[in-house]
Design an enzyme around this catalytic site. Structure first.
Site, PDB file in Angstrom:
ATOM      1  N   ASP A   1      -2.656   8.323  -1.679  1.00 55.64           N
ATOM      2  CA  ASP A   1      -3.991   8.918  -1.686  1.00 55.64           C
ATOM      3  C   ASP A   1      -4.349   9.423  -0.297  1.00 55.64           C
ATOM      4  OD1 ASP A   1      -4.106   6.391  -0.478  1.00 55.64           O
ATOM      5  OD2 ASP A   1      -6.204   6.102  -1.021  1.00 55.64           O
TER       6      ASP A   1
ATOM      7  N   GLY B   1     -11.172   3.818   0.576  1.00 51.87           N
ATOM      8  CA  GLY B   1     -12.133   4.591   1.359  1.00 51.87           C
ATOM      9  C   GLY B   1     -13.444   3.883   1.622  1.00 51.87           C
TER      10      GLY B   1
ATOM     11  N   GLN C   1     -11.343   7.408  -4.871  1.00 55.80           N
ATOM     12  CA  GLN C   1     -11.896   7.838  -3.588  1.00 55.80           C
ATOM     13  C   GLN C   1     -13.271   8.473  -3.822  1.00 55.80           C
ATOM     14  OE1 GLN C   1     -11.039   7.164  -0.615  1.00 55.80           O
ATOM     15  NE2 GLN C   1      -8.894   6.452  -0.731  1.00 55.80           N
TER      16      GLN C   1
ATOM     17  N   ASP D   1       0.858  -1.175   0.000  1.00 54.64           N
ATOM     18  CA  ASP D   1       0.000   0.000   0.000  1.00 54.64           C
ATOM     19  C   ASP D   1       0.898   1.230   0.000  1.00 54.64           C
ATOM     20  OD1 ASP D   1       0.963   0.385   2.525  1.00 54.64           O
ATOM     21  OD2 ASP D   1      -0.941   0.186   3.557  1.00 54.64           O
TER      22      ASP D   1
ATOM     23  N   GLY E   1       0.893   3.752   2.245  1.00 54.38           N
ATOM     24  CA  GLY E   1       1.075   4.413   3.526  1.00 54.38           C
ATOM     25  C   GLY E   1       0.017   5.463   3.802  1.00 54.38           C
TER      26      GLY E   1
ATOM     27  N   ASP F   1      -7.828  -7.391   0.177  1.00 48.16           N
ATOM     28  CA  ASP F   1      -6.919  -7.628   1.303  1.00 48.16           C
ATOM     29  C   ASP F   1      -7.672  -7.228   2.555  1.00 48.16           C
ATOM     30  OD1 ASP F   1      -6.517  -4.566   0.935  1.00 48.16           O
ATOM     31  OD2 ASP F   1      -5.523  -5.028   2.835  1.00 48.16           O
TER      32      ASP F   1
ATOM     33  N   HIS G   1      -5.908 -21.315   9.937  1.00 47.58           N
ATOM     34  CA  HIS G   1      -7.227 -21.781   9.503  1.00 47.58           C
ATOM     35  C   HIS G   1      -7.966 -20.685   8.741  1.00 47.58           C
ATOM     36  CE1 HIS G   1     -11.327 -23.008   9.221  1.00 47.58           C
ATOM     37  NE2 HIS G   1     -11.634 -21.859   9.801  1.00 47.58           N
TER      38      HIS G   1
ATOM     39  N   CYS H   1      -6.856 -28.023   5.311  1.00 50.01           N
ATOM     40  CA  CYS H   1      -5.696 -27.384   5.925  1.00 50.01           C
ATOM     41  C   CYS H   1      -5.371 -28.151   7.193  1.00 50.01           C
ATOM     42  CB  CYS H   1      -6.038 -25.930   6.239  1.00 50.01           C
ATOM     43  SG  CYS H   1      -5.020 -25.157   7.489  1.00 50.01           S
TER      44      CYS H   1
ATOM     45  N   TYR I   1      -3.334   5.359   3.967  1.00 50.68           N
ATOM     46  CA  TYR I   1      -4.345   4.964   4.939  1.00 50.68           C
ATOM     47  C   TYR I   1      -3.785   4.973   6.359  1.00 50.68           C
ATOM     48  CZ  TYR I   1      -7.876   2.183   7.327  1.00 50.68           C
ATOM     49  OH  TYR I   1      -8.823   1.746   8.212  1.00 50.68           O
TER      50      TYR I   1
END
Lengths: 376, 376
Positions: free
Chosen positions: A146, A221, A194, A92, A94, A271, A340, A311, A96
């Site tokens: 941003d 955003g 945004q 990213d 930075g 993410d 998990h 898993c 945010y």
């Protein structure tokens, strides 16, 4: 970077694609585990690769810039070498994180002055410096600098903020054009739409962002406190404007059902810290619904954590044992819950992709959402 | 349980053997990772099995009795089923933990009344109840209930305490003879030699313990603050008295060099929290010496943690990265350090065994000890 759009669902905007970077290919839709300071919390790189089967992870520019810092990252040959993760990485910008510092930052046209959360030292992030930092980190996909306005924001503030984000984007694009990747491999910029929860602003921003013709685009955003219905409305509106043949990344989202709903609107990449952060607090996401493993009701439930998630953590440890680990404050509890949850998230988007390819996504999604939301 | 003594070193008392329990065989000398509440801290059972290659782990009766408690352990079918560790398990008797509570316990002939460190509730451990608890936990090797006097102890106190331990031992043996294993597999009692740092008492205790003719024997009350030379003196003296054809377990020891020195005196089994506890604090044990990974000097050292220890954590992560994880407070740092240290400990005792079998142990040990003690 290359994006092949393989198919689009007939009954929704869901898409299946293949994104190719210098460090390998990514099947979309995809979920990217968050590795804030170069480590996905409580999970080894071996577990991420072999058990979770993560295809790409995220790093946070703000955190990596402060610690270990650019000198160490540069000496290491970038983040891939530093943490030993040889598959794709996205960082990213930075933005945010810096805006989350609230009282400890000041926004100007030039950039943002902020104080480190670690030692209070003062720093300046500008669109140019953030591009340079991301060059040094060496991620495959890098994000434009941003401003991410809080929710709710006044219309006037949201508009001004959006316009600043657009001006900063042009400075990012210019800086990247003037500089070279630090380690020889391609780095691809994603700009960020945004506009808060205002349809008018989101429309303007998506149109502006699309006009830059970058190789991929992101939506920022959202998932910052607004009702889910508003998130979906904004996301759907923006997806209609962003170019079809480029990947769309919805930043910081979200719950399993958020993923499925936004995939239906045309999102390819996600993410979120939720599977790891909530996992460390004992919240498990499963195919049957949500479990609070700290609950007394699991104390003598000797069924495995989740039979349906393929898993070792999900299949070889019981709910009773995991509850005990949380009750006793054992680190292993956080590890197993994180592995998990991440495995489940990756298998969820993989299943979504298979449904899209089979042309059955919309009906599957409609059946899955209430099931995933069930409190077990 | 069966113990085959395969060979004894010509130039020391070091022995190589094979211990066989209902849950599998153990090559001695062996180090047993400590899994206090049913989890070796920060290490998954898969990592313990496949990476660390632990052959037997230890559980703490005091902790398991309090949490998850006997009801849960019994419902699970014992600790092996509860935590999914299907190789051998040894449980201590809770004696050491209970006596560590100092102000919150009271010793009587009958047993010890103590207060839980979790909720302050009052409990009574007797030799009989501790045997019953260890039946319910279901370990393969179970320990007699002993009193572990602090260092230093007055001679008179140490003698009285030792005599109490011997009387309690007979009650343990009687209780076990009257009861059956809870889950069908054999459980073998190891009595514990006490006597503080008094040669006279250690001689009496070792003689008394040997006379019980149990299948294995343990030495307690060492590595509790006394100088290393005293530990070695007591251990050597006791080993000369304990029967040759039965395994000898030195409880709670120790550093890598402590292991090698005590192996030379005739010890077959060790346990200690050091590799995991010190690992979680950033102390690494390697073939070249001891590393404090938090030290600034490792910040840009991109060599792997330890090339000579065959383990993914040791070979695939750099010192610089591990230092960064500790600096940033990332859980992954504790995980990697624990796995590395345990792998190193297991490979150290494995190497010792090979040297014993090859008849070269004494010279090898003499060369290794100063190297292991080096501060890197």
């Amino acid at each position: 970077m290359n994006f092949d759009l393989l198919t689009t669902d007939n009954n929704s905007q869901a898409r299946a694609g293949m994104l190719t970077t210098a460090h390998g290919s990514i099947e979309t839709p995809i979920f990217m585990p968050v590795g804030t300071v170069g480590s996905v919390k409580a999970v080894t790189q071996e577990q991420l690769r072999n058990d979770v089967q993560a295809q790409i992870i995220l790093g946070n520019t703000y955190h990596l810039y402060l610690r270990p810092g650019l000198e160490v990252l540069s000496a290491a040959g970038g983040l891939h070498s530093f943490n030993g993760w040889q598959r794709p990485i996205l960082t990213d910008s930075g933005g945010y994180q810096v805006f989350s510092l609230a009282a400890n930052r000041k926004i100007k046209e030039e950039g943002v002055v902020f104080q480190s959360h670690i030692d209070g030292s003062r720093h300046l992030f500008t669109p140019e410096s953030v591009m340079d930092i991301q060059r040094t980190i060496g991620a495959d996909i890098i994000m434009a600098f941003d401003e991410c306005p809080p929710y709710p924001s006044e219309f006037v503030y949201a508009r001004k903020s959006m316009e600043l984000t657009h001006r900063w984007l042009d400075r990012c694009i210019k800086r990247l054009a003037e500089t070279q990747p630090a380690y020889g491999h391609e780095q691809t910029l994603f700009p960020i739409v945004q506009g808060s929860t205002y349809k008018e602003l989101r429309t303007i921003s998506a149109t502006e962002i699309a006009a830059r013709e970058c190789a991929g685009n992101a939506i920022g955003g959202l998932s910052v406190g607004e009702p889910e219905a508003e998130m979906y409305e904004m996301c759907g509106l923006v997806c209609e404007i962003l170019p079809v043949h480029k990947p769309r990344y919805l930043m910081g989202v979200g719950t399993p059902w958020n993923l499925l709903e936004n995939i239906a609107l045309g999102i390819d990449m996600f993410d979120c810290v939720m599977p790891t952060r909530n996992g460390r607090n004992g919240m498990l996401f499963t195919w049957q619904g949500v479990i609070n493993i700290k609950n007394k009701k699991w104390a003598t439930d000797f069924s495995v954590i989740d039979e349906q998630t393929n898993c070792f953590a999900s299949n070889n440890y019981t709910k009773a044992y995991l509850r005990h680990l949380f009750a006793a404050g054992e680190i292993l509890g956080m590890q197993l819950a994180s592995i998990h949850n991440l495995s489940f998230y990756l298998q969820l988007v993989k299943a979504a992709r298979e449904q899209i390819l089979a042309g059955t996504y919309a009906a599957w999604k409609a059946a899955m959402v209430p099931q995933l939301q069930t409190r077990l």
